[in-house]
Scaffold this active site. Structure first.
Site, PDB file in Angstrom:
ATOM      1  CE  LYS A  77      -4.443   0.989   1.990  1.00 19.67           C
ATOM      2  NZ  LYS A  77      -5.563   0.546   2.769  1.00 19.67           N
ATOM      3  CD  GLU A 118     -19.888  -2.456   7.242  1.00 17.37           C
ATOM      4  OE1 GLU A 118     -20.031  -3.496   6.569  1.00 17.37           O
ATOM      5  OE2 GLU A 118     -18.957  -1.657   7.055  1.00 17.37           O
ATOM      6  NE  ARG A 152     -22.472  -3.512   2.295  1.00 16.85           N
ATOM      7  CZ  ARG A 152     -21.410  -3.950   1.680  1.00 16.85           C
ATOM      8  NH1 ARG A 152     -20.561  -4.707   2.316  1.00 16.85           N
ATOM      9  NH2 ARG A 152     -21.204  -3.662   0.425  1.00 16.85           N
TER      10      ARG A 152
HETATM   11  C1  LIG Z   1     -19.310  -1.698   3.584  1.00 16.95           C
HETATM   12  C2  LIG Z   1     -18.100  -0.832   3.762  1.00 16.95           C
HETATM   13  N1  LIG Z   1     -17.574  -0.696   4.999  1.00 16.95           N
HETATM   14  C3  LIG Z   1     -16.493   0.074   5.182  1.00 16.95           C
HETATM   15  C4  LIG Z   1     -15.916   0.730   4.120  1.00 16.95           C
HETATM   16  C5  LIG Z   1     -14.750   1.670   4.352  1.00 16.95           C
HETATM   17  N2  LIG Z   1     -13.541   1.196   3.665  1.00 16.95           N
HETATM   18  C6  LIG Z   1     -13.126   1.679   2.495  1.00 16.95           C
HETATM   19  S1  LIG Z   1     -11.739   0.998   1.931  1.00 16.95           S
HETATM   20  C7  LIG Z   1     -11.641   0.004   3.279  1.00 16.95           C
HETATM   21  C8  LIG Z   1     -10.494  -0.954   3.397  1.00 16.95           C
HETATM   22  C9  LIG Z   1     -10.426  -1.854   2.218  1.00 16.95           C
HETATM   23  O1  LIG Z   1      -9.312  -2.690   2.366  1.00 16.95           O
HETATM   24  P1  LIG Z   1      -8.862  -3.571   1.145  1.00 16.95           P
HETATM   25  O2  LIG Z   1     -10.047  -4.203   0.515  1.00 16.95           O
HETATM   26  O3  LIG Z   1      -7.787  -4.480   1.610  1.00 16.95           O
HETATM   27  O4  LIG Z   1      -8.302  -2.518   0.107  1.00 16.95           O
HETATM   28  P2  LIG Z   1      -6.959  -1.637   0.200  1.00 16.95           P
HETATM   29  O5  LIG Z   1      -7.403  -0.248   0.552  1.00 16.95           O
HETATM   30  O6  LIG Z   1      -6.067  -2.221   1.232  1.00 16.95           O
HETATM   31  O7  LIG Z   1      -6.382  -1.688  -1.157  1.00 16.95           O
HETATM   32  C10 LIG Z   1     -12.696   0.236   4.154  1.00 16.95           C
HETATM   33  C11 LIG Z   1     -12.887  -0.441   5.451  1.00 16.95           C
HETATM   34  C12 LIG Z   1     -16.509   0.573   2.854  1.00 16.95           C
HETATM   35  N3  LIG Z   1     -16.046   1.202   1.770  1.00 16.95           N
HETATM   36  N4  LIG Z   1     -17.584  -0.214   2.702  1.00 16.95           N
END
Ligand SMILES: Cc1ncc(C[n+]2csc(CCOP(=O)(O)OP(=O)(O)O)c2C)c(N)n1
Length: 655
Positions: A295, A398, A426
């Site tokens: 990242k 969630e 959700r």
């Molecule tokens: C339902 C939901 N809950 C929380 C989020 C907030 N959120 C956005 S990106 C993220 C982390 C995603 O991690 P990953 O899939 O590993 O992607 P990365 O950013 O590490 O590339 C979160 C928790 C969201 N977008 N949707």
């Protein structure tokens, strides 16, 4: 292609300059692709430093996105990005480079994939863990229609913790459709990823067979790349051979689910990714291609602190763009999704909540806190640090968060689940079936309620007043300042049933708007200003603008009563009927959909309580339509939710 060395106007993005469409990418030499990746990273850093956005995630997927467009035939072949916050390189490579300057701005490019924006965007995203389901649906549609294009989902390791992703993988394995899931594993959600699955992915990477496999692949590529052209051996064959050696070990969880597992691959080795993808897309079955990425790749501050740089804030438009070296300071107003850092001197609502809860938990040992992968954004980081044994990060889950809270409540604790309004959507069934019907004292801290600004329609929290008020037994309240939030938490902790406290993104007013000695009493509002011409009813964050509008009206000779209703459920019907009987002119103001929220509740109350009496009612709120990305201030102004808009609506009502 690189320009003449002697050119005075030498472009810093010579490769990118020559790519109007992704298909032009295929004419580049493979050895030029790492340079192209650098150019794209430069563009992302430059624009995000000015506009704000999801920096670290997008920097981590540059090579993957180049490889995808190099191998696949887009837009015929389909790519679905989970959450979509990592898709900036995709936007740059798909004819939107010039518009990329407008990323996240009003009228500009969305920070997420949007079908209305480009036919290279195959599915609108913003919420996590939807990509595999959508891709599987597209793969089934393709087969039913007799087509043969590739469908690929790009899924993060954080998104893999979401129930939907796991439901879809389970189904996909059984359907045996040809389609590809690329698992982009950087070991991070926003915070470090949590749970057994995350540990399992780490295990896959440390298996001896994989370590040998990496050596083989690396050795192979070094031998044959970059120059000979003819010398690239059949990458697929090598990968398959090496993968076979991995398969002599016990099969992976993904294989048990029915996927062909390939990897893990170095997600920043673009040639390796091209070979692997080329092989993977030919397989006539579900394939999971596991890639390891970093990242923030290529930008040291983000690599070292991916949490802070998951999202960075926008700079004021008047300022010139920052150089990459200046970027670390550029965190003043983070995107709604990320941080809870205050925008003014005042505390943000998230931090006010986190601090209040932490204080209360010192004395009240029943308090436990739950976050669905958003402990930073919801202001819970301090609580998590102080009370690790009473803190639960459940991953991007969630629904599970809500039902787990029900279990904790049943066991005698007071769980507080802090979830953004739009993500809480959700968990509606869990709220009803697991919490409300059993009248369990779960407390929801509903953050980012209302308009969120630049993250746009997928992230607005405009529905919670409407859906929470449907739940039997719930107490639903909205504080307008930090003191009211604190005392609403106190109240929630005394209730025997479930409750929700909803508050917006952004800072709390510098002073309390309702006298702090008037502690909240469930179902009771407070008249803050007497008036005889009209009555303005509100709750939560719009109160500050309402009070300002009442001042403007007074200066204009109009006497407005202002009521802070505090609760949408139970609802202070008596107070509302008194107001209507007094002034006959009612204006409701809410940062929630105009359907089913305050306006709806007041309408129902007046229809039942004052049958036959004439009164005039008007409501200002979020429309039954998408509210486009812009700053929060601009969104409020365009919906009439600022002091000027409320002033104008009041005058119209009286006219
Ligand atoms: C339902 C939901 N809950 C929380 C989020 C907030 N959120 C956005 S990106 C993220 C982390 C995603 O991690 P990953 O899939 O590993 O992607 P990365 O950013 O590490 O590339 C979160 C928790 C969201 N977008 N949707």
């Amino acid at each position: 292609m690189p320009q003449n060395e002697d050119s005075q106007m030498k472009s810093v993005t010579p490769l990118l300059d020559g790519l109007a469409e992704p298909c032009a990418l295929k004419s580049l030499r493979r050895e030029d692709l790492p340079l192209l990746a650098e150019e794209i990273r430069g563009e992302i850093i430059r624009v995000v430093s000015r506009n704000g956005g999801h920096l670290a995630s997008s920097l981590g997927t540059v090579e993957l996105i180049i490889a995808l467009h190099y191998v696949l035939d887009t837009p015929r072949d389909k790519i679905i990005f989970d959450v979509g916050h990592q898709s900036y390189a995709h936007k740059i490579l798909t004819g939107r480079r010039a518009e990329f300057e407008t990323l996240r701005q009003e009228g500009g490019l969305s920070g997420f994939p949007k079908r209305a924006e480009s036919f290279y965007d195959d599915f609108d995203t913003g919420h996590s863990s939807t990509s595999v389901s959508a891709a599987l649906g597209l793969a089934c549609a393709r087969d039913l229609a007799g087509d043969d294009h590739v469908v690929a989902a790009v899924l993060g390791d954080g998104a893999l913790t979401g129930g939907m992703a796991l439901e879809a993988m389970n189904h996909a394995g059984a359907l045996k459709k040809k389609f590809l899931v690329i698992l982009n594993d950087n070991n991070m959600s926003i915070s470090p990823n949590v749970g057994g699955l995350s540990e399992y992915l780490s295990l896959l990477v440390t298996r001896p067979a994989y370590v040998n496999f990496r050596k083989k692949i690396k050795g192979g590529l070094n031998q044959y790349l970059p120059s000979s052209g003819q010398g690239i051996v059949d990458g697929l064959k090598r990968i398959e051979d090496a993968v076979k050696s991995i398969l002599t070990e016990p099969s992976t969880m993904f294989e048990t689910l029915g996927f062909k597992y390939l990897g893990p691959f170095d997600g920043h080795d673009v040639s390796l990714l091209i070979e692997a993808l080329d092989g993977a897309q030919k397989l006539e079955r579900p394939v999971l291609m596991h890639i390891m990425t970093k990242k923030g790749k290529g930008y040291a501050p983000a690599e070292n602190d991916p949490l802070t740089f998951h999202g960075v804030g926008a700079k004021s438009p008047a300022q010139t763009p920052l150089t990459p070296d200046e970027l670390p300071g550029e965190k003043s107003e983070p995107p709604a999704e990320f941080s809870s850092a205050p925008t003014k001197k005042a505390l943000s609502f998230s931090d006010a909540f986190g601090q209040s809860l932490t204080q209360k938990a010192e004395k009240d040992k029943r308090i436990t806190a739950i976050s669905a992968a958003m402990s930073q954004g919801t202001g819970l980081a301090g609580f998590f640090e102080k009370f690790p044994e009473r803190s639960f990060d459940v991953g991007i889950a969630e629904q599970h968060a809500v039902t787990m809270a029900a279990g904790l409540a049943l066991g005698g604790f007071r769980p507080v689940a802090a979830i953004y309004s739009s993500f809480l959507q959700r968990a509606f069934d869990q709220l009803h079936h697991d919490v409300a019907l059993q009248n369990l004292p779960v407390i929801l801290a509903v953050d980012r309620a209302g308009l969120v600004g630049e993250d746009g329609p997928t992230h607005h929290g405009g529905l919670d007043l409407s859906f929470l008020r449907l739940l039997p037994g719930f107490t639903v309240m909205a504080p307008a300042d930090a003191e009211e939030l604190d005392s609403m938490l106190d109240l929630a902790l005394t209730l025997d049933g479930p409750s929700a406290i909803r508050y917006p993104r952004g800072s709390t007013p510098l002073r309390p708007l309702t006298p702090p000695e008037l502690k909240p009493v469930a179902g009771r509002g407070v008249r803050l200003r007497e008036g005889s011409d009209l009555s303005i009813l509100t709750l939560g964050s719009p109160l500050e603008a309402v009070l300002e509008a009442a001042g403007l009206l007074a200066a204009d000779g109009i006497s407005a009563s202002v009521v802070n209703l505090r609760f949408i459920k139970p609802f202070d019907q008596e107070l509302v009927l008194n107001e209507a009987a007094g002034t006959s002119h009612i204006l409701t103001v809410e940062e929630n959909s105009i359907l089913g929220g305050l306006y709806g509740t007041v309408s129902e109350t007046l229809a039942a309580g004052l049958p036959g009496k004439s009164y005039r009612l008007r409501g200002i709120g979020m429309p039954d339509a998408q509210v486009a990305q812009a700053t929060q201030a601009s969104q409020r102004a365009s919906l009439g939710l600022d002091a000027q808009g409320i002033f104008k609506a009041a005058k119209d009502l009286l006219a």
